[in-house]
Design a protein around this motif. Structure first.
Motif, short mmCIF file in Angstrom:
data_model
loop_
_atom_site.label_atom_id
_atom_site.label_comp_id
_atom_site.label_asym_id
_atom_site.label_seq_id
_atom_site.Cartn_x
_atom_site.Cartn_y
_atom_site.Cartn_z
N TYR A 111 -4.42 2.14 -1.95
CA TYR A 111 -4.76 0.88 -2.63
C TYR A 111 -5.01 1.08 -4.13
CZ TYR A 111 -5.22 -1.54 1.86
OH TYR A 111 -4.97 -2.12 3.08
N ALA A 112 -4.64 2.23 -4.70
CA ALA A 112 -5.02 2.51 -6.09
C ALA A 112 -4.49 1.46 -7.06
CB ALA A 112 -4.52 3.90 -6.50
N ASP A 138 1.79 -7.54 7.37
CA ASP A 138 3.11 -6.89 7.30
C ASP A 138 2.99 -5.38 7.11
OD1 ASP A 138 4.10 -9.40 7.57
OD2 ASP A 138 5.04 -9.51 5.58
N GLY A 139 3.74 -4.64 7.91
CA GLY A 139 3.79 -3.18 7.76
C GLY A 139 2.66 -2.46 8.46
N LYS A 140 1.75 -3.19 9.15
CA LYS A 140 0.65 -2.52 9.86
C LYS A 140 0.92 -2.53 11.36
CE LYS A 140 -3.20 -3.28 6.66
NZ LYS A 140 -2.70 -4.24 5.67
N THR A 197 0.85 -1.20 0.00
CA THR A 197 0.00 0.00 0.00
C THR A 197 0.88 1.24 0.00
OG1 THR A 197 -0.15 -0.23 2.39
CG2 THR A 197 -2.01 -1.00 1.13
N VAL A 198 0.77 2.00 -1.08
CA VAL A 198 1.54 3.24 -1.27
C VAL A 198 0.62 4.22 -1.99
CG1 VAL A 198 3.60 4.24 -2.34
CG2 VAL A 198 3.64 1.86 -1.63
N PRO A 199 0.59 5.48 -1.54
CA PRO A 199 -0.22 6.45 -2.30
C PRO A 199 0.20 6.47 -3.77
CG PRO A 199 0.57 7.43 -0.26
CD PRO A 199 1.26 6.09 -0.38
N LEU A 200 -0.78 6.64 -4.64
CA LEU A 200 -0.51 6.58 -6.09
C LEU A 200 0.65 7.50 -6.46
CD1 LEU A 200 -3.15 6.48 -8.88
CD2 LEU A 200 -1.23 8.05 -9.06
N THR A 204 -10.96 -4.89 -0.94
CA THR A 204 -10.43 -3.51 -0.96
C THR A 204 -10.93 -2.74 -2.18
OG1 THR A 204 -8.41 -4.20 -2.10
CG2 THR A 204 -8.32 -4.05 0.32
N LEU A 205 -11.27 -3.48 -3.24
CA LEU A 205 -11.77 -2.84 -4.46
C LEU A 205 -13.05 -2.05 -4.17
CD1 LEU A 205 -11.44 -2.47 -7.48
CD2 LEU A 205 -12.41 -4.74 -7.83
#
Ligand code: NAP
Length: 247
Positions: free
Chosen positions: A152-153, A195-197, A98-101, A144-145
C-alpha cells in the motif's frame, strides 16, 4: 428529505460506481441536486442519473477525468450552468492497486498520484473560486494509511497527501464559512477493495474491525451526508475514520 439541504447543489466525483454512487443516491434523498461525475463507466453513470430522476431528484451526469484540470474546469462550468452555484464538493474518485513499492511501475505510480492527488488538487483549486460561501468539501483518505500494510506504499502516500490538503485548505478558506474534512473508510465492499483478492483475504479483512464485517458503501454515504449537512457546521479540518473501529 432534509429541508436545510433541499435545493443545494453537490458535485460527487467518481459517482458511477461504489461508494460515490451510494453518496450520490443519499445526497439526492437529502434534497441535493447532484452532479454524477465519472471517467469511463458511462452506462453505470447514466443508469444512476435515470434512477435518481425517476425518484424525483435533480441529477446530471458529467464525464470528466479528475486528473485533467481542463476537464475539471469544464465540469464545474457545466454544473453551474445547469444546476446553479455549487454548495458541496465530494472528492470521492480514486484508484487502488496493491503492489510492493519495488515492483511498482512508473505508469502505476503516475496513474495513482494523477487520480488520487492531482485529481483532488484540481477540484479543490476550482472549488476555491466557485464554491458558495457556507459550502462543504469532503475529501477521501483511507484507513490503510494507519495500517501500513505491505503493498500500500504508493496508495497510502496519495492519501497522506489528501489529508495534508484537507488540513491546510480548511485554513486557507478562512472567512468563507466553508468546511473541509476527509473521510478515511476502512474496507468497504466495492470493486476497488474486492477485485484481485481471494475469498480468504476478504474474510480476513472482514474480521479485522471489532464490528466484524466489511463496510458497505451506504456506511460511508451516511458519514458524508453528515459532513455536508448543517449538523456538522463546527467540524472543520478533520479526518473522520469510518472503519468499524479497525484503527
Ligand atoms: P470504486 O468502486 O473502484 O469506484 C471508483 C469510482 O471512481 C468510480 O466511479 C470511477 O469511475 C471513479 N474514477 C476513477 N478514476 C477516475 C477519474 N480519473 N476521474 C473521475 N472518476 C474516476 O472505488 P470505491 O471503493 O467506491 O472508492 C471510492 C473512494 O473511497 C476512493 O477514493 C478510495 O480510495 C476510497 N476508499 C475506498 C475503500 C474501500 O475499501 N473500498 C477504503 C478506503 C478508501 P469510472 O469507472 O467511470 O472511471
Amino acid at each position: 428529505m432534509n429541508t436545510s439541504t433541499n435545493g443545494k447543489v453537490a458535485i460527487v466525483t467518481g459517482a458511477s460506481r461504489g461508494i460515490g454512487a451510494a453518496i450520490a443516491k443519499r445526497l439526492a434523498e437529502d434534497g441535493f441536486a447532484v452532479v454524477v461525475n465519472y471517467a469511463s463507466s458511462s452506462k453505470e453513470a447514466d443508469a444512476l442519473v435515470a434512477e435518481l430522476a425517476a425518484s424525483g431528484a435533480k441529477a446530471i451526469v458529467v464525464k470528466a477525468d479528475v486528473a485533467k484540470p481542463d476537464e475539471v474546469r469544464a465540469m464545474f462550468a457545466t454544473a453551474e450552468a445547469q444546476l446553479g452555484k455549487i454548495d458541496v464538493l465530494v472528492n470521492n474518485a480514486g484508484v487502488l492497486k496493491t503492489v510492493p513499492l519495488a515492483e511498482t511501475s512508473d505508469a502505476l505510480y503516475d496513474q495513482t498520484f494523477d487520480i488520487n492527488v492531482r485529481g483532488t488538487f484540481n477540484t479543490l483549486r476550482e472549488a476555491a473560486a466557485r464554491l458558495a460561501d457556507g459550502g462543504r468539501i469532503v475529501n477521501f483518505s483511507s484507513t490503510t494509511l494507519a495500517l501500513n500494510m505491505p503493498g500500500y506504499a504508493v496508495y497510502n502516500a496519495t492519501k497522506a497527501a489528501v489529508e495534508a490538503f484537507t488540513h491546510v485548505f480548511a485554513k486557507e478558506l478562512r472567512g468563507r464559512n466553508i468546511t473541509v474534512n476527509a473521510v478515511a473508510p476502512g474496507p468497504i465492499a466495492t470493486s476497488l477493495f474486492l477485485d484481485g483478492k481471494t475469498d480468504e483475504q476478504i474474510q480476513a479483512f472482514a474480521k479485522m474491525p471489532p464490528l466484524q464485517r466489511l463496510g458497505q458503501p451506504e456506511d460511508i454515504a451516511s458519514v458524508v451526508a453528515f459532513l455536508v449537512s448543517p449538523d456538522s457546521g463546527w467540524v472543520n479540518g478533520q479526518i473522520l475514520r469510518a472503519n468499524g473501529g479497525l484503527a
